[in-house]
Enzyme design. Sequence first.
Site, PDB file in Angstrom:
ATOM      1  N   HIS A  90      12.028  25.553 -23.407  1.00 20.47           N
ATOM      2  CA  HIS A  90      12.630  24.225 -23.241  1.00 20.47           C
ATOM      3  C   HIS A  90      13.619  24.001 -24.379  1.00 20.47           C
ATOM      4  O   HIS A  90      13.279  23.463 -25.427  1.00 20.47           O
ATOM      5  CB  HIS A  90      11.545  23.142 -23.243  1.00 20.47           C
ATOM      6  CG  HIS A  90      12.079  21.774 -22.917  1.00 20.47           C
ATOM      7  ND1 HIS A  90      11.661  21.046 -21.831  1.00 20.47           N
ATOM      8  CD2 HIS A  90      13.003  20.997 -23.534  1.00 20.47           C
ATOM      9  CE1 HIS A  90      12.296  19.889 -21.794  1.00 20.47           C
ATOM     10  NE2 HIS A  90      13.120  19.837 -22.839  1.00 20.47           N
ATOM     11  N   TRP A 178      18.480   7.798 -29.307  1.00 22.47           N
ATOM     12  CA  TRP A 178      19.127   8.380 -28.136  1.00 22.47           C
ATOM     13  C   TRP A 178      20.635   8.156 -28.168  1.00 22.47           C
ATOM     14  O   TRP A 178      21.403   9.002 -27.695  1.00 22.47           O
ATOM     15  CB  TRP A 178      18.517   7.832 -26.851  1.00 22.47           C
ATOM     16  CG  TRP A 178      17.342   8.648 -26.408  1.00 22.47           C
ATOM     17  CD1 TRP A 178      16.036   8.451 -26.733  1.00 22.47           C
ATOM     18  CD2 TRP A 178      17.376   9.814 -25.590  1.00 22.47           C
ATOM     19  NE1 TRP A 178      15.242   9.418 -26.166  1.00 22.47           N
ATOM     20  CE2 TRP A 178      16.039  10.267 -25.453  1.00 22.47           C
ATOM     21  CE3 TRP A 178      18.381  10.523 -24.958  1.00 22.47           C
ATOM     22  CZ2 TRP A 178      15.708  11.395 -24.705  1.00 22.47           C
ATOM     23  CZ3 TRP A 178      18.060  11.645 -24.209  1.00 22.47           C
ATOM     24  CH2 TRP A 178      16.735  12.070 -24.090  1.00 22.47           C
ATOM     25  N   PHE A 185      26.064  15.163 -28.864  1.00 22.47           N
ATOM     26  CA  PHE A 185      26.463  16.081 -27.803  1.00 22.47           C
ATOM     27  C   PHE A 185      27.958  15.965 -27.483  1.00 22.47           C
ATOM     28  O   PHE A 185      28.616  16.960 -27.157  1.00 22.47           O
ATOM     29  CB  PHE A 185      25.623  15.863 -26.548  1.00 22.47           C
ATOM     30  CG  PHE A 185      24.300  16.564 -26.579  1.00 22.47           C
ATOM     31  CD1 PHE A 185      24.244  17.941 -26.572  1.00 22.47           C
ATOM     32  CD2 PHE A 185      23.114  15.855 -26.617  1.00 22.47           C
ATOM     33  CE1 PHE A 185      23.026  18.615 -26.601  1.00 22.47           C
ATOM     34  CE2 PHE A 185      21.881  16.506 -26.656  1.00 22.47           C
ATOM     35  CZ  PHE A 185      21.844  17.888 -26.644  1.00 22.47           C
ATOM     36  N   GLY A 301      17.750  13.426 -19.094  1.00 19.88           N
ATOM     37  CA  GLY A 301      18.264  12.168 -19.615  1.00 19.88           C
ATOM     38  C   GLY A 301      17.149  11.344 -20.217  1.00 19.88           C
ATOM     39  O   GLY A 301      15.963  11.688 -20.098  1.00 19.88           O
ATOM     40  N   GLU A 330       8.630  11.765 -20.579  1.00 24.01           N
ATOM     41  CA  GLU A 330       9.110  11.692 -21.961  1.00 24.01           C
ATOM     42  C   GLU A 330       9.262  10.219 -22.345  1.00 24.01           C
ATOM     43  O   GLU A 330      10.349   9.707 -22.593  1.00 24.01           O
ATOM     44  CB  GLU A 330      10.442  12.426 -22.113  1.00 24.01           C
ATOM     45  CG  GLU A 330      10.886  12.606 -23.557  1.00 24.01           C
ATOM     46  CD  GLU A 330      12.242  13.284 -23.672  1.00 24.01           C
ATOM     47  OE1 GLU A 330      12.697  13.499 -24.807  1.00 24.01           O
ATOM     48  OE2 GLU A 330      12.863  13.601 -22.638  1.00 24.01           O
ATOM     49  N   HIS A 355       8.276  18.131 -21.474  1.00 26.77           N
ATOM     50  CA  HIS A 355       7.719  17.110 -22.373  1.00 26.77           C
ATOM     51  C   HIS A 355       6.317  16.669 -21.943  1.00 26.77           C
ATOM     52  O   HIS A 355       5.356  16.869 -22.665  1.00 26.77           O
ATOM     53  CB  HIS A 355       8.654  15.906 -22.524  1.00 26.77           C
ATOM     54  CG  HIS A 355       9.907  16.216 -23.253  1.00 26.77           C
ATOM     55  ND1 HIS A 355       9.937  16.396 -24.616  1.00 26.77           N
ATOM     56  CD2 HIS A 355      11.177  16.410 -22.817  1.00 26.77           C
ATOM     57  CE1 HIS A 355      11.172  16.683 -24.997  1.00 26.77           C
ATOM     58  NE2 HIS A 355      11.943  16.712 -23.916  1.00 26.77           N
ATOM     59  N   ASP A 412      13.404  22.037 -27.918  1.00 26.96           N
ATOM     60  CA  ASP A 412      14.323  21.068 -27.337  1.00 26.96           C
ATOM     61  C   ASP A 412      15.750  21.216 -27.876  1.00 26.96           C
ATOM     62  O   ASP A 412      16.552  21.947 -27.324  1.00 26.96           O
ATOM     63  CB  ASP A 412      13.786  19.657 -27.535  1.00 26.96           C
ATOM     64  CG  ASP A 412      14.261  18.684 -26.468  1.00 26.96           C
ATOM     65  OD1 ASP A 412      14.819  19.148 -25.456  1.00 26.96           O
ATOM     66  OD2 ASP A 412      14.077  17.471 -26.627  1.00 26.96           O
ATOM     67  N   ASP A 413      16.060  20.520 -28.962  1.00 32.61           N
ATOM     68  CA  ASP A 413      17.412  20.518 -29.546  1.00 32.61           C
ATOM     69  C   ASP A 413      17.343  20.795 -31.044  1.00 32.61           C
ATOM     70  O   ASP A 413      17.749  19.957 -31.859  1.00 32.61           O
ATOM     71  CB  ASP A 413      18.089  19.164 -29.318  1.00 32.61           C
ATOM     72  CG  ASP A 413      18.144  18.771 -27.852  1.00 32.61           C
ATOM     73  OD1 ASP A 413      18.663  19.562 -27.054  1.00 32.61           O
ATOM     74  OD2 ASP A 413      17.660  17.667 -27.508  1.00 32.61           O
TER      75      ASP A 413
END
Length: 469
Positions: A90, A178, A185, A301, A330, A355, A412-413
């Site tokens: 992920h 967020w 991004f 999202g 999530e 998640h 994730d990121d």
Amino acid sequence: MCDITEYHARRTKLTEAETSLALGGNTTLDPQEIIVNKCLMQHKFQELNYAFDHPKHFNFSHHFFTYKKKMRDSKVYKIIKDMPKGAALHIHDLALQGPDYLMNITYKDNLYICCEPYLRFKFANQPPNRHQDSNWRSINNARRDAKNVTKFDADLRKRFTLVVDDPDTAYPSITETWAALGNYFKMIRQLLSFRPVFEQYIYDTLKKFREDNIMYMEVRTALINLYELDGTTHDTIETAKSCLKILNRFKKDYPDFEGVKLIYARSKSKSLNDDLDSYVRAARSIKQHVPEIFAGFDLVGQEDTSLPLIEVAAKLLEVNDLNFFFHAGETGWSGTASDGNLYDAILLGSKRIGHAYALIKHPQLMKEVVARDIGLEINLISNSVLSLVKDMRNHPLNAYIANGMPVVLSSDDPGAWEAEPLSDDFYVAFLGASSRLSNFGMLKALGENSLKYSALSTFFATGEGCCFE
């Protein structure tokens, strides 16, 4: 009534049963792993015993940004860093390198920058002239003309990371985190859309993950449109072919690396009802042109502000030729449309759930996940950074591990919060989000799960999934 001897015997039986139920509780360790486990647990107990006696120093009750540098000195961390971790299942394609890597891109030739009305980047063989916009200039000239180059670079670097000195002030709620991730991004997409930069980024990222002892990756991606220096643009399929080309080159250089597969992921925006058909067509086209690296389809999202899956369930039920890997749950809410996505992810036959943070509040769905053997992609540090949990002892992964559920760890990121590809999440899970007694067997089970629930597995060849029986 029983005497104390019998009481202790019954208590031991209970504790042994609970240990056996937990993830890794029945994992067999070979002689070498037993030696590693002994050393690992000795250091783990030292760290946790100190934290138990000094609660304010328990790192995992604080924000990740406050302890991420300190934890790299941990002996437990160093052992985990060196161990094989299987697969990262992920992760999102544009957030896999940290800000220092991205800053190096800004020193490349032919990069232009525009600061008005907002910050933009573009590689070109001459200054871009968009909509009579004359504010573009070479970033090399902008850096040269800056009164303070160090400050120029420091200010620019802040655009390439979510890390701040005081996260509780900068990100008081999920709304701010967020929003920051969305802006991140936007910045990264502009830097990485230039084809030569993108292809080098892919190669360097594979190398970074391999160096963290990861042998396989599944990447969520919208496959951004790439362009050349003269302005020529490429479509999604060409981007996918670029990924395959770089993967093949990397595997030739590093034959021990198993590979990468792509999960085509698009936004669950409010316009999803109108956009879904085109997304599915694009996924099918990618599958047709690069079947070697295509794994499936996802919708992503911010859970609380996106269109719920139930709104497009009728259309998704008609898609029987794509594997689903849906983000769901999530959220910190319960009984809302947000956590309701968990019902639909299961009913629609999602192979894994991204998640699954809110799953702990749905006992019937937990049973279904176990019965259907659906992998749960847990992203601990992401959940902390994106304002879902502060104290890792309260993360639902604790319960998932205790119940022996089919969990896999991912990150994730990691580039967005300057984390290692997977070692940081493994370390936080081992010391912060599992039992004090969880040992090397749990870590080994997590690695094995990451391969078992991957698209490499024969599980995905069965076509099983959709709807309750």
